[in-house]
Structure formats: C-alpha cells, structure tokens
Design a protein around this motif. Structure first.
Motif, PDB file in Angstrom:
ATOM      1  N   GLY A  55       0.786  -1.226   0.000  1.00  0.00           N
ATOM      2  CA  GLY A  55       0.000   0.000   0.000  1.00  0.00           C
ATOM      3  C   GLY A  55       0.816   1.273   0.000  1.00  0.00           C
ATOM      4  O   GLY A  55       0.280   2.348   0.282  1.00  0.00           O
ATOM      5  N   ASN A  56       2.091   1.164  -0.331  1.00  0.00           N
ATOM      6  CA  ASN A  56       2.959   2.337  -0.333  1.00  0.00           C
ATOM      7  C   ASN A  56       3.932   2.234  -1.500  1.00  0.00           C
ATOM      8  O   ASN A  56       4.013   1.195  -2.158  1.00  0.00           O
ATOM      9  CB  ASN A  56       3.713   2.430   0.997  1.00  0.00           C
ATOM     10  N   MET A  57       4.677   3.303  -1.760  1.00  0.00           N
ATOM     11  CA  MET A  57       5.667   3.278  -2.837  1.00  0.00           C
ATOM     12  C   MET A  57       6.819   2.347  -2.480  1.00  0.00           C
ATOM     13  O   MET A  57       7.068   2.063  -1.297  1.00  0.00           O
ATOM     14  CB  MET A  57       6.180   4.683  -3.137  1.00  0.00           C
ATOM     15  N   LYS A  61      11.301   5.893  -2.534  1.00  0.00           N
ATOM     16  CA  LYS A  61      11.287   6.606  -1.260  1.00  0.00           C
ATOM     17  C   LYS A  61      12.704   7.019  -0.865  1.00  0.00           C
ATOM     18  O   LYS A  61      12.938   8.130  -0.378  1.00  0.00           O
ATOM     19  CB  LYS A  61      10.678   5.698  -0.178  1.00  0.00           C
ATOM     20  N   TYR A  62      13.662   6.162  -1.108  1.00  0.00           N
ATOM     21  CA  TYR A  62      15.063   6.453  -0.801  1.00  0.00           C
ATOM     22  C   TYR A  62      15.523   7.682  -1.583  1.00  0.00           C
ATOM     23  O   TYR A  62      16.194   8.566  -1.040  1.00  0.00           O
ATOM     24  CB  TYR A  62      15.922   5.234  -1.137  1.00  0.00           C
ATOM     25  N   THR A  85      -1.338   3.730  -2.279  1.00  0.00           N
ATOM     26  CA  THR A  85      -0.009   4.031  -2.815  1.00  0.00           C
ATOM     27  C   THR A  85       0.000   5.403  -3.458  1.00  0.00           C
ATOM     28  O   THR A  85       0.908   6.218  -3.210  1.00  0.00           O
ATOM     29  CB  THR A  85       0.426   2.955  -3.824  1.00  0.00           C
ATOM     30  N   LEU A  86      -0.990   5.685  -4.290  1.00  0.00           N
ATOM     31  CA  LEU A  86      -1.051   6.988  -4.948  1.00  0.00           C
ATOM     32  C   LEU A  86      -1.162   8.114  -3.922  1.00  0.00           C
ATOM     33  O   LEU A  86      -0.481   9.137  -4.039  1.00  0.00           O
ATOM     34  CB  LEU A  86      -2.223   7.030  -5.932  1.00  0.00           C
ATOM     35  N   LEU A  87      -2.012   7.920  -2.929  1.00  0.00           N
ATOM     36  CA  LEU A  87      -2.204   8.965  -1.920  1.00  0.00           C
ATOM     37  C   LEU A  87      -0.935   9.192  -1.092  1.00  0.00           C
ATOM     38  O   LEU A  87      -0.575  10.337  -0.802  1.00  0.00           O
ATOM     39  CB  LEU A  87      -3.383   8.617  -1.014  1.00  0.00           C
ATOM     40  N   THR A  88      -0.257   8.106  -0.711  1.00  0.00           N
ATOM     41  CA  THR A  88       0.960   8.287   0.084  1.00  0.00           C
ATOM     42  C   THR A  88       2.101   8.834  -0.763  1.00  0.00           C
ATOM     43  O   THR A  88       2.986   9.524  -0.236  1.00  0.00           O
ATOM     44  CB  THR A  88       1.388   6.981   0.782  1.00  0.00           C
ATOM     45  N   MET A  89       2.099   8.578  -2.064  1.00  0.00           N
ATOM     46  CA  MET A  89       3.104   9.185  -2.942  1.00  0.00           C
ATOM     47  C   MET A  89       2.899  10.698  -3.052  1.00  0.00           C
ATOM     48  O   MET A  89       3.848  11.447  -3.296  1.00  0.00           O
ATOM     49  CB  MET A  89       3.053   8.551  -4.332  1.00  0.00           C
TER      50      MET A  89
END
Length: 201
Positions: free
Chosen positions: A81-83, A88-89, A124-128
């Motif tokens: 559910g995340n990138m 992220k790095y 994923t989109l929202l947390t990105m």
C-alpha cells in the motif's frame, strides 16, 4: 519549453511501460517535453552499489533533474500500500530542494502498478502525494469526464493512473490503462505549460 520529469521505479516492467505512455501524453502537448528517469534498487547490504548507468532503460535520476523540471510524474509499483523503497530512498535525498522551495508551485502527478486489483493502488497513490505536498507542488489527477476511467476493468483511479499487473506480474498494460496514462501526462504537461506562461507574463 516546459520539461516534465517522468521519474519511476519498475521491478517487472509495468511501471516502466506506464512511464513511457505518460511521456507520450506529455509530448502530445505543444510546448512540453518529457525527461524519463529511473532510480536504482536499494539493498539491505550497505556495501552493495549499482552501476552509475543502468544496463537498460533511461538514466538514473539526480536531484538536478528535479530542480530543472517544470512538472513531475512520479511512479512506483505498490509495496504493501505504499511506494517501493528505491523511490522513497531517492525522495528522502531531496531535503535541499525542500529547504530552498525549488519545487513549490510546480504541478505533479502519480502512477502505480499492483499485482492484485485491491492491492493498495489508491493508498499508494495517496501516500506518494504526501512528499510532493511537502515540496509545495500542485497535484493533478484524472477526472471522470475521461471515459476510460469509467470503462476500465483493470487499473484507473481519479488520484492518478494505475495498472493491475496480475498475480504473476505478467498482465500487460491494457488500452484503457494506456489511455489513462497518456491523459494524465497530457493534463500534467498542460498544467506545467500554463503555469510557466503565468510566471513569464
């Protein structure tokens, strides 16, 4: 000329295909061009490093690519559910751009690919979007006036383009998903061109 950075990480190729379609959408807008960039994988072994130039595909991104862009399309496969960690790095290395406000007022969009239809595309989109909001960027999504968003049986959300890759990550990006990628790229480019005109007026 407004330059849009299409920055992504791809493990099995679907996110890369989406990035290429978004770049086509960008370049369908007069006065806009696309710059494709990827990021290297990360390792739990601190000594592991990637070559400076990838074996295939576009070059690895540098923070200078972000500083020079007029807009950003950010893409990643979904990881719980995340990138994915490599993207992220890279974003974690952009503190200097945040401190200087370099990206503030520029448009951005996000896209993702998942192995299952309910595998966290929207989260994923929202947390990105969160780090992009911290950078002060304007977010561009997909409106329901785009018929492919209502007709798709694969990916597609109002938050950004998405793709359902299947349990073995071998389902190709279908025509509705490709269409939504191109529309997202065109909307992002149109926003960047309009904002660039406003800055020079």
């Amino acid at each position: 000329m407004a330059e849009i950075l299409v920055l992504y990480y791809s493990r099995f190729g679907a996110t890369a295909t989406m990035a290429e379609q978004i770049a086509h959408g960008v370049e369908s807008v007069e006065g806009a061009s696309a710059r494709l960039r990827t990021v290297p994988p990360v390792s739990t072994v601190c000594e592991a490093t990637a070559d400076d130039i990838p074996a295939t595909g576009p070059p690895y991104a540098e923070t200078a690519d972000l500083a020079e862009c007029d807009g950003l399309a950010l893409g990643s496969p979904t990881r719980f559910g995340n990138m994915a960690a490599p993207l992220k790095y890279f974003l974690d290395s952009t503190s200097d751009l945040w401190l200087s406000g370099t990206l503030a007022g520029r448009p951005a969009a996000v896209f993702t690919s998942t192995a299952s239809p309910h595998g966290g595309q929207e989260t994923t989109l929202l947390t990105m979007m969160v780090p992009l909001l911290h950078h002060g960027m304007y977010l561009v999504g997909l409106p329901y006036t785009e018929s492919a968003l209502r007709e798709t049986s694969g990916g597609g959300t109002p938050y950004g383009a998405s793709h359902y890759a299947g349990n073995h990550s071998d389902r190709p990006v279908d025509e509705h998903e490709r269409r939504l990628c191109r529309v997202l790229g065109a909307r992002l480019a149109d926003a960047a061109v309009t904002l660039a005109r406003g800055r020079t007026a």
